[in-house]
Each structure stands twice: as C-alpha cells, then as structure tokens.
Design a protein around this motif. Sequence first.
Motif, mmCIF file in Angstrom:
data_model
loop_
_atom_site.group_PDB
_atom_site.id
_atom_site.type_symbol
_atom_site.label_atom_id
_atom_site.label_comp_id
_atom_site.label_asym_id
_atom_site.label_seq_id
_atom_site.Cartn_x
_atom_site.Cartn_y
_atom_site.Cartn_z
ATOM 1 N N ASP A 40 0.841 -1.183 0.000
ATOM 2 C CA ASP A 40 0.000 0.000 0.000
ATOM 3 C C ASP A 40 0.883 1.242 0.000
ATOM 4 N N ILE A 41 0.253 2.402 -0.218
ATOM 5 C CA ILE A 41 1.040 3.635 -0.202
ATOM 6 C C ILE A 41 1.311 4.087 1.221
ATOM 7 N N GLY A 42 0.519 3.610 2.152
ATOM 8 C CA GLY A 42 0.625 4.043 3.537
ATOM 9 C C GLY A 42 -0.404 5.114 3.818
ATOM 10 N N GLU A 43 -1.083 4.998 4.947
ATOM 11 C CA GLU A 43 -2.125 5.963 5.278
ATOM 12 C C GLU A 43 -1.518 7.350 5.414
ATOM 13 N N ASP A 50 -4.882 18.616 -2.945
ATOM 14 C CA ASP A 50 -5.741 17.573 -3.496
ATOM 15 C C ASP A 50 -4.872 16.574 -4.242
ATOM 16 N N GLN A 51 -5.396 15.356 -4.422
ATOM 17 C CA GLN A 51 -4.649 14.318 -5.135
ATOM 18 C C GLN A 51 -5.601 13.558 -6.057
ATOM 19 N N PHE A 52 -5.114 13.296 -7.258
ATOM 20 C CA PHE A 52 -5.841 12.527 -8.266
ATOM 21 C C PHE A 52 -5.025 11.278 -8.561
ATOM 22 N N PHE A 53 -5.677 10.106 -8.600
ATOM 23 C CA PHE A 53 -5.044 8.850 -8.999
ATOM 24 C C PHE A 53 -5.737 8.323 -10.244
ATOM 25 N N ARG A 54 -4.972 7.712 -11.145
ATOM 26 C CA ARG A 54 -5.528 7.002 -12.308
ATOM 27 C C ARG A 54 -4.903 5.633 -12.328
ATOM 28 N N ILE A 55 -5.711 4.588 -12.176
ATOM 29 C CA ILE A 55 -5.230 3.213 -12.179
ATOM 30 C C ILE A 55 -5.101 2.758 -13.632
ATOM 31 N N GLU A 56 -3.916 2.347 -14.032
ATOM 32 C CA GLU A 56 -3.689 1.831 -15.393
ATOM 33 C C GLU A 56 -3.800 0.310 -15.427
ATOM 34 N N THR A 57 -3.140 -0.382 -14.484
ATOM 35 C CA THR A 57 -3.204 -1.848 -14.452
ATOM 36 C C THR A 57 -3.339 -2.320 -13.009
ATOM 37 N N GLY A 58 -3.999 -3.444 -12.852
ATOM 38 C CA GLY A 58 -4.131 -4.047 -11.536
ATOM 39 C C GLY A 58 -5.436 -3.712 -10.862
ATOM 40 N N SER A 59 -5.521 -4.135 -9.590
ATOM 41 C CA SER A 59 -6.732 -3.896 -8.806
ATOM 42 C C SER A 59 -6.357 -3.704 -7.346
ATOM 43 N N GLY A 60 -7.256 -3.059 -6.631
ATOM 44 C CA GLY A 60 -6.976 -2.799 -5.229
ATOM 45 C C GLY A 60 -8.165 -2.172 -4.548
ATOM 46 N N GLU A 61 -7.856 -1.467 -3.457
ATOM 47 C CA GLU A 61 -8.896 -0.745 -2.739
ATOM 48 C C GLU A 61 -8.340 0.586 -2.279
ATOM 49 N N ILE A 62 -9.211 1.578 -2.292
ATOM 50 C CA ILE A 62 -8.878 2.903 -1.777
ATOM 51 C C ILE A 62 -9.748 3.120 -0.539
ATOM 52 N N ALA A 76 -10.503 6.264 -11.939
ATOM 53 C CA ALA A 76 -9.924 7.482 -11.391
ATOM 54 C C ALA A 76 -10.392 7.658 -9.954
ATOM 55 N N ILE A 77 -9.538 8.291 -9.160
ATOM 56 C CA ILE A 77 -9.820 8.549 -7.752
ATOM 57 C C ILE A 77 -9.417 9.993 -7.471
ATOM 58 N N VAL A 78 -10.256 10.730 -6.778
ATOM 59 C CA VAL A 78 -9.891 12.068 -6.322
ATOM 60 C C VAL A 78 -9.976 12.077 -4.797
ATOM 61 N N VAL A 79 -8.879 12.493 -4.166
ATOM 62 C CA VAL A 79 -8.825 12.614 -2.713
ATOM 63 C C VAL A 79 -8.691 14.099 -2.389
ATOM 64 N N PRO A 80 -9.708 14.694 -1.756
ATOM 65 C CA PRO A 80 -9.623 16.120 -1.442
ATOM 66 C C PRO A 80 -8.669 16.381 -0.279
ATOM 67 N N ALA A 81 -8.160 17.572 -0.234
ATOM 68 C CA ALA A 81 -7.279 17.984 0.856
ATOM 69 C C ALA A 81 -7.953 17.691 2.197
ATOM 70 N N GLY A 82 -7.167 17.193 3.141
ATOM 71 C CA GLY A 82 -7.659 16.919 4.476
ATOM 72 C C GLY A 82 -8.239 15.538 4.685
ATOM 73 N N ALA A 83 -8.407 14.752 3.618
ATOM 74 C CA ALA A 83 -8.983 13.409 3.754
ATOM 75 C C ALA A 83 -7.887 12.385 4.058
ATOM 76 N N ARG A 84 -8.122 11.562 5.069
ATOM 77 C CA ARG A 84 -7.196 10.469 5.385
ATOM 78 C C ARG A 84 -7.417 9.373 4.344
ATOM 79 N N HIS A 85 -6.336 8.893 3.748
ATOM 80 C CA HIS A 85 -6.499 7.921 2.666
ATOM 81 C C HIS A 85 -5.336 6.935 2.598
#
Length: 129
Positions: A40-43, A50-62, A76-85
Amino acid sequence: MKGFVDNIETLTEGNDDFRRVLYTSNHLQLVLMALQPGEDIGEEVHDDRDQFFRIETGSGEIVIDGAVRTVRSDMAIVVPAGARHNLRNTGSETLRLYSVYGPPEHRHGTVHRTKADVTEEHFDGKTSE
C-alpha cells in the motif's frame, strides 16, 4: 520545452518504481507509482493539497476517510485535501498508476525504487523547468 507531453499510459505501464516524480510545476506534480501485491502507499493526509489517482493496471482498494472502495484498471480517484487515505494492491499483479498532486508534494526528480526507500522528501520549490 516548457510543460510535459508524453504517452502517460506507456510510461505508467512500464514503471516498476514505487514512486517516480515525472514532472513538477509550481501548482501541479505528476508522479508514477507501482504497488506490488499486498503493498500500500501508507495511510496519509495532505492538509493543503488535493490528489488525483488514475489506475492503469491491476486492482486494489482505496480508503478515504474510512470509506472503502474497490478500484481497478481505468478508474480514477480524487482525494480532497484533508482526507485520510490509503491505496492498497489487493490483486495478484502489480498495481500501476499515476498521481497528480495540486500543489506538488515531493521534490522534483524523486525516485523511490521500493517502499523501503521512502524518505521524507517534501517539495522544496524547485520545478522541472
């Protein structure tokens, strides 16, 4: 040349580094990532970006503020500022993605080949230009 122009799908699918900063401007940063199965990326929380993720290959959970969602290629995933992820690879193949931070998070040129290589290297104001 100012800016960044390249085939992001090819770059992302060819990346094996845990983290590789591709481009940094004053307001955005483009980063490639590869998570091995079970990794994982680590909590984390980014209070001011803000952070945007785009998954190209594989699977997981956010996980965003405790809410868990399954993710897979082409999502695609968008994580707004201040969100624990945290993003975790729950599949059997490498989870390859790119992320865009606004404003930048890491020092330009940062490469962490593995998660064990990660050190605190926050953006220092130096850009790609």
